[in-house]
Design a protein around this motif. Structure first.
Motif, PDB file in Angstrom:
ATOM      1  N   ALA A   1      56.636 -28.981  32.322  1.00  0.00           N
ATOM      2  CA  ALA A   1      56.686 -27.656  31.851  1.00  0.00           C
ATOM      3  C   ALA A   1      56.282 -26.806  32.935  1.00  0.00           C
ATOM      4  O   ALA A   1      56.021 -25.466  32.838  1.00  0.00           O
ATOM      5  CB  ALA A   1      55.653 -27.658  30.585  1.00  0.00           C
ATOM      6  N   GLY A   2      56.018 -27.538  34.101  1.00  0.00           N
ATOM      7  CA  GLY A   2      55.824 -26.472  35.520  1.00  0.00           C
ATOM      8  C   GLY A   2      54.314 -26.024  35.533  1.00  0.00           C
ATOM      9  O   GLY A   2      54.275 -24.942  35.995  1.00  0.00           O
ATOM     10  N   LEU A   3      53.656 -26.971  34.943  1.00  0.00           N
ATOM     11  CA  LEU A   3      52.120 -26.444  34.836  1.00  0.00           C
ATOM     12  C   LEU A   3      50.976 -26.691  35.928  1.00  0.00           C
ATOM     13  O   LEU A   3      50.130 -26.388  35.891  1.00  0.00           O
ATOM     14  CB  LEU A   3      51.724 -26.399  33.402  1.00  0.00           C
ATOM     15  CG  LEU A   3      52.328 -25.793  32.323  1.00  0.00           C
ATOM     16  CD1 LEU A   3      51.892 -26.233  31.010  1.00  0.00           C
ATOM     17  CD2 LEU A   3      52.349 -24.210  32.272  1.00  0.00           C
ATOM     18  N   LYS A   4      51.573 -27.523  36.816  1.00  0.00           N
ATOM     19  CA  LYS A   4      50.617 -28.004  37.877  1.00  0.00           C
ATOM     20  C   LYS A   4      50.154 -26.748  38.477  1.00  0.00           C
ATOM     21  O   LYS A   4      50.927 -25.828  39.061  1.00  0.00           O
ATOM     22  CB  LYS A   4      51.312 -28.802  38.801  1.00  0.00           C
ATOM     23  CG  LYS A   4      51.206 -30.537  38.243  1.00  0.00           C
ATOM     24  CD  LYS A   4      51.776 -31.488  39.512  1.00  0.00           C
ATOM     25  CE  LYS A   4      51.411 -32.749  38.968  1.00  0.00           C
ATOM     26  NZ  LYS A   4      52.089 -33.693  39.997  1.00  0.00           N
ATOM     27  N   GLY A   5      48.869 -26.445  38.678  1.00  0.00           N
ATOM     28  CA  GLY A   5      48.344 -25.510  39.469  1.00  0.00           C
ATOM     29  C   GLY A   5      48.172 -24.066  38.530  1.00  0.00           C
ATOM     30  O   GLY A   5      47.373 -23.111  38.894  1.00  0.00           O
ATOM     31  N   TYR A   6      48.736 -24.187  37.320  1.00  0.00           N
ATOM     32  CA  TYR A   6      48.568 -23.074  36.295  1.00  0.00           C
ATOM     33  C   TYR A   6      47.126 -22.841  36.371  1.00  0.00           C
ATOM     34  O   TYR A   6      46.173 -23.777  35.835  1.00  0.00           O
ATOM     35  CB  TYR A   6      49.312 -23.595  34.979  1.00  0.00           C
ATOM     36  CG  TYR A   6      49.139 -22.429  33.757  1.00  0.00           C
ATOM     37  CD1 TYR A   6      49.518 -21.210  34.060  1.00  0.00           C
ATOM     38  CD2 TYR A   6      48.540 -22.900  32.640  1.00  0.00           C
ATOM     39  CE1 TYR A   6      49.255 -20.466  32.950  1.00  0.00           C
ATOM     40  CE2 TYR A   6      48.630 -22.116  31.469  1.00  0.00           C
ATOM     41  CZ  TYR A   6      48.993 -20.887  31.789  1.00  0.00           C
ATOM     42  OH  TYR A   6      48.724 -19.927  30.738  1.00  0.00           O
ATOM     43  N   GLN A   7      46.645 -21.557  36.156  1.00  0.00           N
ATOM     44  CA  GLN A   7      45.355 -20.954  36.027  1.00  0.00           C
ATOM     45  C   GLN A   7      44.913 -19.914  35.326  1.00  0.00           C
ATOM     46  O   GLN A   7      45.865 -19.082  35.267  1.00  0.00           O
ATOM     47  CB  GLN A   7      44.705 -20.952  37.672  1.00  0.00           C
ATOM     48  CG  GLN A   7      43.568 -20.524  37.867  1.00  0.00           C
ATOM     49  CD  GLN A   7      42.998 -20.508  39.357  1.00  0.00           C
ATOM     50  OE1 GLN A   7      43.797 -20.796  40.156  1.00  0.00           O
ATOM     51  NE2 GLN A   7      41.845 -19.780  39.491  1.00  0.00           N
ATOM     52  N   ILE A   8      43.930 -20.302  34.621  1.00  0.00           N
ATOM     53  CA  ILE A   8      43.339 -19.024  34.013  1.00  0.00           C
ATOM     54  C   ILE A   8      41.822 -18.801  34.252  1.00  0.00           C
ATOM     55  O   ILE A   8      41.216 -19.694  34.155  1.00  0.00           O
ATOM     56  CB  ILE A   8      43.212 -19.234  32.400  1.00  0.00           C
ATOM     57  CG1 ILE A   8      44.872 -19.240  31.973  1.00  0.00           C
ATOM     58  CG2 ILE A   8      42.575 -18.068  31.573  1.00  0.00           C
ATOM     59  CD1 ILE A   8      45.005 -19.591  30.469  1.00  0.00           C
TER      60      ILE A   8
ATOM     61  N   LYS B   1      50.115 -24.846  23.336  1.00  0.00           N
ATOM     62  CA  LYS B   1      51.047 -24.142  23.092  1.00  0.00           C
ATOM     63  C   LYS B   1      52.326 -24.108  23.723  1.00  0.00           C
ATOM     64  O   LYS B   1      53.470 -24.302  22.891  1.00  0.00           O
ATOM     65  CB  LYS B   1      50.720 -22.565  23.037  1.00  0.00           C
ATOM     66  CG  LYS B   1      51.598 -21.736  22.295  1.00  0.00           C
ATOM     67  CD  LYS B   1      50.887 -20.391  22.116  1.00  0.00           C
ATOM     68  CE  LYS B   1      51.838 -19.246  21.587  1.00  0.00           C
ATOM     69  NZ  LYS B   1      51.359 -17.917  21.316  1.00  0.00           N
ATOM     70  N   LYS B   2      52.247 -24.224  25.051  1.00  0.00           N
ATOM     71  CA  LYS B   2      53.470 -24.498  25.912  1.00  0.00           C
ATOM     72  C   LYS B   2      54.191 -25.700  25.699  1.00  0.00           C
ATOM     73  O   LYS B   2      55.553 -25.465  25.444  1.00  0.00           O
ATOM     74  CB  LYS B   2      53.045 -24.124  27.456  1.00  0.00           C
ATOM     75  CG  LYS B   2      52.577 -22.756  27.736  1.00  0.00           C
ATOM     76  CD  LYS B   2      52.325 -22.648  28.970  1.00  0.00           C
ATOM     77  CE  LYS B   2      51.939 -21.180  29.506  1.00  0.00           C
ATOM     78  NZ  LYS B   2      53.020 -19.989  29.438  1.00  0.00           N
ATOM     79  N   ILE B   3      53.397 -26.718  25.569  1.00  0.00           N
ATOM     80  CA  ILE B   3      54.096 -28.046  25.280  1.00  0.00           C
ATOM     81  C   ILE B   3      54.874 -28.080  23.948  1.00  0.00           C
ATOM     82  O   ILE B   3      55.915 -28.652  23.746  1.00  0.00           O
ATOM     83  CB  ILE B   3      53.054 -29.148  25.420  1.00  0.00           C
ATOM     84  CG1 ILE B   3      52.367 -29.332  27.010  1.00  0.00           C
ATOM     85  CG2 ILE B   3      53.712 -30.524  24.955  1.00  0.00           C
ATOM     86  CD1 ILE B   3      53.498 -29.240  27.959  1.00  0.00           C
TER      87      ILE B   3
ATOM     88  N   ILE C   1      56.036 -31.357  20.836  1.00  0.00           N
ATOM     89  CA  ILE C   1      54.797 -32.367  20.769  1.00  0.00           C
ATOM     90  C   ILE C   1      53.645 -31.547  20.669  1.00  0.00           C
ATOM     91  O   ILE C   1      53.486 -30.874  21.752  1.00  0.00           O
ATOM     92  CB  ILE C   1      54.977 -33.302  21.836  1.00  0.00           C
ATOM     93  CG1 ILE C   1      56.527 -34.266  21.868  1.00  0.00           C
ATOM     94  CG2 ILE C   1      53.823 -34.030  22.006  1.00  0.00           C
ATOM     95  CD1 ILE C   1      56.740 -35.050  22.985  1.00  0.00           C
ATOM     96  N   THR C   2      52.411 -32.039  19.869  1.00  0.00           N
ATOM     97  CA  THR C   2      51.135 -31.361  19.936  1.00  0.00           C
ATOM     98  C   THR C   2      50.337 -32.070  20.710  1.00  0.00           C
ATOM     99  O   THR C   2      50.015 -33.374  20.260  1.00  0.00           O
ATOM    100  CB  THR C   2      50.743 -31.038  18.142  1.00  0.00           C
ATOM    101  OG1 THR C   2      51.688 -30.190  17.753  1.00  0.00           O
ATOM    102  CG2 THR C   2      49.360 -30.459  18.516  1.00  0.00           C
ATOM    103  N   LEU C   3      49.802 -31.613  21.786  1.00  0.00           N
ATOM    104  CA  LEU C   3      48.783 -32.365  22.543  1.00  0.00           C
ATOM    105  C   LEU C   3      47.440 -32.329  21.838  1.00  0.00           C
ATOM    106  O   LEU C   3      46.944 -31.189  21.000  1.00  0.00           O
ATOM    107  CB  LEU C   3      48.504 -31.743  23.952  1.00  0.00           C
ATOM    108  CG  LEU C   3      49.922 -31.970  24.756  1.00  0.00           C
ATOM    109  CD1 LEU C   3      49.606 -31.431  26.235  1.00  0.00           C
ATOM    110  CD2 LEU C   3      50.296 -33.641  24.950  1.00  0.00           C
TER     111      LEU C   3
END
Length: 341
Positions: A276-283, A316-318, A324-326
């Protein structure tokens, strides 16, 4: 009640979140552990039992007493076919794995470097690289807070499942694990079905080689909590129906999954997050680790709100991308107890 807690818990949770508690008890003997927990339970005031603090997210300051389980001791016996260990709940899990190898007792090496204590291991039914605690657990002794008695459950009474047990369900809030028994066969059967372990020859590999491989793999992929606070794998690998998995493979032929029971597949949550391209995704100060997407990290100044917002955003993104629900693996600790993500 004081408006701010007296005792910092920053050093007692591997995420390094700066929450606190009203009272902190370090229970380094079984008598102190039992006496403290029974008295607190009877007062009906909030109580949190902590081992290594490696599988929790402190969502808020804890408005009660935190009891740190620091009991020690390992007893060994054997018969013709098996080694038997009786281990105090406060022993460090990885230290136990190392201790076993030093004594020539194999079986736990696939679970090397899993953070936390022995007492926490059955709650989560910890596992890694094709091996789970339930395969070697013989029994679990726990303190029944309602009666004050020590009770032994045999392994088949613990209702072990994937990252689950009776201690997360029926016995949640009324039990404190005080000792764990292990049964390790003298005839070692290497488990080589996952990742880099597939490179080994089952007839020639040694327990130490498996141990070294697991340690090297985990060190390469997983951040050191002393550098980046984290709770290890943040999400469980979701289990889906085989039909759904087959459908996903038509769109994502490289999707990673493993057979799980009948007509089910356990999907690699890290692959989903990475895809999903979320490596490094930050909040805020919380981020997805760039080397292992399954791990969320504290980049130094993360608040609990940052971690929770990041986790919810990923879920939510997944859901949107894969259907699929994580589900979060760590326990979410609030001011007075526990809740879901």
């Amino acid at each position: 009640m004081p408006s701010s807690p007296f005792h910092s818990l920053k050093d007692f949770n591997t995420f390094g979140l700066a929450q606190g508690c009203l009272q902190l008890v370090r229970a380094n003997t079984l008598d102190l552990l039992i006496d403290t927990c029974c008295k607190l339970y009877q007062t009906q005031l909030p109580m949190l039992i902590l081992g290594g603090g490696s599988n929790i997210v402190l969502c808020e300051d804890f408005l009660g007493t935190v009891v740190l389980v620091e009991t020690k001791g390992v007893d060994i016996s054997e018969d013709e076919n098996n080694h038997y260990l009786s281990v105090a709940a406060g022993e460090n899990w990885h230290d136990l794995v190392c201790f076993c190898l030093q004594k020539g007792i194999a079986g736990l090496e696939n679970m090397a470097l899993i953070p936390g204590t022995v007492g926490a291991a059955p709650i989560q039914n910890i596992g890694a690289y094709g091996v789970e605690l339930e395969q070697f657990c013989d029994w679990v002794d726990y303190l029944d807070l309602d009666s004050g008695k020590q009770i032994r459950l045999q392994a088949d009474e613990c209702k072990f499942a994937y990252r689950d047990s009776v201690f997360k369900n029926e016995l949640l809030g009324t039990s404190v694990i005080i000792r764990v028994g292990f049964k390790l066969p003298k005839v070692w059967q290497p488990q080589l079905g996952y990742g880099p372990l597939r490179e080994f020859d089952a007839k020639r590999v040694t327990p130490k080689q498996v141990f070294d491989c697991i340690c090297a793999t985990r060190i390469a992929k997983l951040p050191d909590p002393a550098v980046y606070g984290n709770a290890g794998s943040f999400f469980k690998n979701p289990v889906i129906e085989s039909a759904q998995f087959d459908s996903l493979t038509t769109v994502y032929p490289d999707i990673v999954g493993y057979p799980h029971g009948v007509d089910q597949i356990k999907v690699a949550a890290g692959w989903l997050i990475d895809k999903a391209g979320l490596k490094g995704y930050q909040i805020g100060g919380a981020a997805v680790h760039t080397e292992q997407a399954l791990v969320l990290i504290n980049k130094g100044n993360a608040t609990s709100d940052d971690v929770l917002a990041l986790a919810k955003s990923i879920v939510k993104k997944i859901e949107v991308k894969f259907g699929i629900t994580l589900e979060a693996e760590p326990r979410m600790i609030t001011a007075t107890g526990e809740r879901s993500l």
